[in-house]
Scaffold this motif. Structure first.
Motif, PDB file in Angstrom:
ATOM      1  N   LYS A  23      -3.561  17.877 -15.353  1.00 25.89           N
ATOM      2  CA  LYS A  23      -4.867  17.324 -15.677  1.00 25.89           C
ATOM      3  C   LYS A  23      -4.861  15.839 -15.346  1.00 25.89           C
ATOM      4  O   LYS A  23      -4.051  15.074 -15.858  1.00 25.89           O
ATOM      5  CB  LYS A  23      -5.188  17.525 -17.158  1.00 25.89           C
ATOM      6  N   ILE A  24      -5.760  15.429 -14.456  1.00 26.37           N
ATOM      7  CA  ILE A  24      -5.837  14.039 -14.003  1.00 26.37           C
ATOM      8  C   ILE A  24      -7.170  13.468 -14.458  1.00 26.37           C
ATOM      9  O   ILE A  24      -8.225  13.976 -14.093  1.00 26.37           O
ATOM     10  CB  ILE A  24      -5.681  13.939 -12.471  1.00 26.37           C
ATOM     11  N   ILE A  25      -7.114  12.401 -15.249  1.00 26.92           N
ATOM     12  CA  ILE A  25      -8.322  11.815 -15.826  1.00 26.92           C
ATOM     13  C   ILE A  25      -8.423  10.344 -15.421  1.00 26.92           C
ATOM     14  O   ILE A  25      -7.499   9.565 -15.616  1.00 26.92           O
ATOM     15  CB  ILE A  25      -8.307  11.923 -17.365  1.00 26.92           C
ATOM     16  N   GLY A  26      -9.581   9.973 -14.854  1.00 26.69           N
ATOM     17  CA  GLY A  26      -9.872   8.566 -14.598  1.00 26.69           C
ATOM     18  C   GLY A  26      -9.049   7.920 -13.500  1.00 26.69           C
ATOM     19  O   GLY A  26      -8.897   6.692 -13.492  1.00 26.69           O
ATOM     20  N   LEU A  27      -8.556   8.694 -12.549  1.00 25.80           N
ATOM     21  CA  LEU A  27      -7.771   8.135 -11.446  1.00 25.80           C
ATOM     22  C   LEU A  27      -8.691   7.520 -10.404  1.00 25.80           C
ATOM     23  O   LEU A  27      -9.672   8.133  -9.989  1.00 25.80           O
ATOM     24  CB  LEU A  27      -6.911   9.225 -10.806  1.00 25.80           C
ATOM     25  N   ASN A  28      -8.363   6.318  -9.955  1.00 30.09           N
ATOM     26  CA  ASN A  28      -9.105   5.675  -8.864  1.00 30.09           C
ATOM     27  C   ASN A  28      -8.186   5.582  -7.664  1.00 30.09           C
ATOM     28  O   ASN A  28      -7.238   4.790  -7.639  1.00 30.09           O
ATOM     29  CB  ASN A  28      -9.585   4.285  -9.274  1.00 30.09           C
ATOM     30  N   ALA A  29      -8.460   6.405  -6.645  1.00 27.51           N
ATOM     31  CA  ALA A  29      -7.633   6.458  -5.445  1.00 27.51           C
ATOM     32  C   ALA A  29      -8.456   6.153  -4.194  1.00 27.51           C
ATOM     33  O   ALA A  29      -8.156   6.625  -3.106  1.00 27.51           O
ATOM     34  CB  ALA A  29      -6.980   7.834  -5.318  1.00 27.51           C
ATOM     35  N   SER A  30      -9.475   5.346  -4.335  1.00 26.19           N
ATOM     36  CA  SER A  30     -10.420   5.084  -3.249  1.00 26.19           C
ATOM     37  C   SER A  30      -9.717   4.619  -1.976  1.00 26.19           C
ATOM     38  O   SER A  30      -8.940   3.665  -1.992  1.00 26.19           O
ATOM     39  CB  SER A  30     -11.429   4.023  -3.691  1.00 26.19           C
ATOM     40  N   GLY A  31      -9.987   5.324  -0.868  1.00 26.87           N
ATOM     41  CA  GLY A  31      -9.475   4.930   0.437  1.00 26.87           C
ATOM     42  C   GLY A  31      -8.128   5.508   0.819  1.00 26.87           C
ATOM     43  O   GLY A  31      -7.677   5.349   1.958  1.00 26.87           O
ATOM     44  N   ILE A  32      -7.471   6.204  -0.089  1.00 30.25           N
ATOM     45  CA  ILE A  32      -6.143   6.756   0.180  1.00 30.25           C
ATOM     46  C   ILE A  32      -6.244   7.933   1.150  1.00 30.25           C
ATOM     47  O   ILE A  32      -7.195   8.707   1.129  1.00 30.25           O
ATOM     48  CB  ILE A  32      -5.465   7.204  -1.131  1.00 30.25           C
ATOM     49  N   VAL A  33      -5.241   8.081   2.008  1.00 37.02           N
ATOM     50  CA  VAL A  33      -5.140   9.228   2.908  1.00 37.02           C
ATOM     51  C   VAL A  33      -4.201  10.252   2.274  1.00 37.02           C
ATOM     52  O   VAL A  33      -3.051   9.939   1.940  1.00 37.02           O
ATOM     53  CB  VAL A  33      -4.610   8.812   4.286  1.00 37.02           C
ATOM     54  N   PHE A  34      -4.708  11.476   2.104  1.00 42.16           N
ATOM     55  CA  PHE A  34      -3.911  12.556   1.534  1.00 42.16           C
ATOM     56  C   PHE A  34      -3.615  13.574   2.633  1.00 42.16           C
ATOM     57  O   PHE A  34      -4.533  14.090   3.257  1.00 42.16           O
ATOM     58  CB  PHE A  34      -4.652  13.237   0.386  1.00 42.16           C
ATOM     59  N   LYS A  35      -2.330  13.871   2.826  1.00 44.04           N
ATOM     60  CA  LYS A  35      -1.935  14.846   3.839  1.00 44.04           C
ATOM     61  C   LYS A  35      -0.930  15.822   3.244  1.00 44.04           C
ATOM     62  O   LYS A  35      -0.008  15.432   2.527  1.00 44.04           O
ATOM     63  CB  LYS A  35      -1.307  14.151   5.048  1.00 44.04           C
ATOM     64  N   PRO A  93       0.808  -1.227   0.000  1.00 42.13           N
ATOM     65  CA  PRO A  93       0.000   0.000   0.000  1.00 42.13           C
ATOM     66  C   PRO A  93       0.838   1.273   0.000  1.00 42.13           C
ATOM     67  O   PRO A  93       0.421   2.292  -0.550  1.00 42.13           O
ATOM     68  CB  PRO A  93      -0.841  -0.117   1.274  1.00 42.13           C
ATOM     69  N   GLY A  94       2.021   1.216   0.609  1.00 38.94           N
ATOM     70  CA  GLY A  94       2.883   2.399   0.609  1.00 38.94           C
ATOM     71  C   GLY A  94       3.348   2.769  -0.787  1.00 38.94           C
ATOM     72  O   GLY A  94       3.408   3.947  -1.152  1.00 38.94           O
ATOM     73  N   LYS A  95       3.625   1.742  -1.605  1.00 38.38           N
ATOM     74  CA  LYS A  95       4.085   1.987  -2.977  1.00 38.38           C
ATOM     75  C   LYS A  95       2.980   2.607  -3.818  1.00 38.38           C
ATOM     76  O   LYS A  95       3.227   3.577  -4.543  1.00 38.38           O
ATOM     77  CB  LYS A  95       4.556   0.680  -3.611  1.00 38.38           C
TER      78      LYS A  95
END
Length: 228
Positions: free
Chosen positions: A56-68, A40-42
């Motif tokens: 421009k970011i299109i179609g990214l799936n980042a479900s559940g990620i923590v952003f800080k 998960p870290g990678k």
């Protein structure tokens, strides 16, 4: 729009995270969800790097990620999935969102001022000390949100939905709320001063949750009704 792949674990119904090729571009193939991915870290580092190196970011799936502590200012997101993500101390001035999903996410001490959001869903999100000031949030879904010390001041909320939202110490001052739905909201110390509340839609039974007086502030007598 992001590819709605399920996790590679056959019994898991979670959304798979985006995968990347050797050039660090998004692949259209199945992957694991955050709960089952081997490293998960990678994948978090890859998603961070992708966002930081693309305007421009299109179609990214980042479900559940923590952003800080990441700066999303001036980024443009199209058809991305950030459901169940956590955003802590995020600066995202002038961000553009189109058909993105943030459902059941958590936002703490975030700045999203001067942003432009259309057809974007924040359903079930929790906002704490978050600023949407001077933003365009058009035809977007805020149903069931929990907002505390959050500001939508000076924003255009045309035709958006806040149905069943719980709003505490939250401000909608000088907002365009034409055709905005606030049905069955629970409001404590919420201000709509200088907003066009007579063009918004409120439930007749909202009085038990906190009403609006003639100045658009909480009062004892409901002066709005359900208008459209």
């Amino acid at each position: 729009m992001f590819v709605a792949n399920k996790c590679l674990v056959h019994y898991c119904r979670n959304q798979a995270l985006s995968s990347f090729d050797s050039n660090e571009e998004i692949l259209d193939q199945r992957n694991y969800c955050l709960d089952h991915i081997p490293d998960p870290g990678k994948i978090k580092d890859q998603i961070y790097h992708y966002i930081q190196t693309h305007d421009k970011i299109i179609g990214l799936n980042a479900s559940g990620i923590v952003f800080k502590n990441i700066d999303l200012s001036n980024k443009k997101f199209f058809g991305c999935n950030f459901s169940h993500c956590t955003f802590d101390n995020i600066h995202s001035n002038n961000v553009l969102l189109r058909m993105c999903i943030f459902d059941f996410g958590t936002f703490n001490d975030c700045n999203m001022t001067h942003s432009n959001m259309i057809f974007t869903s924040f359903s079930g999100c929790t906002f704490s000390s978050t600023l949407f000031t001077s933003s365009d949030i058009i035809q977007s879904n805020m149903n069931g949100i929990r907002a505390h010390q959050t500001s939508f001041d000076d924003s255009d909320l045309f035709n958006s939905r806040f149905i069943n939202a719980k709003l505490i110490d939250t401000s909608f001052r000088n907002c365009n709320v034409k055709k905005t739905l606030f049905n069955h909201t629970k409001r404590t110390n919420v201000s709509f001063k200088m907003s066009n509340t007579r063009e918004a839609v409120f439930s007749k039974d909202d009085s038990e949750f906190g009403t609006l007086d003639n100045n658009g502030d909480p009062g004892e007598k409901d002066s709005i009704g359900a208008l459209i």
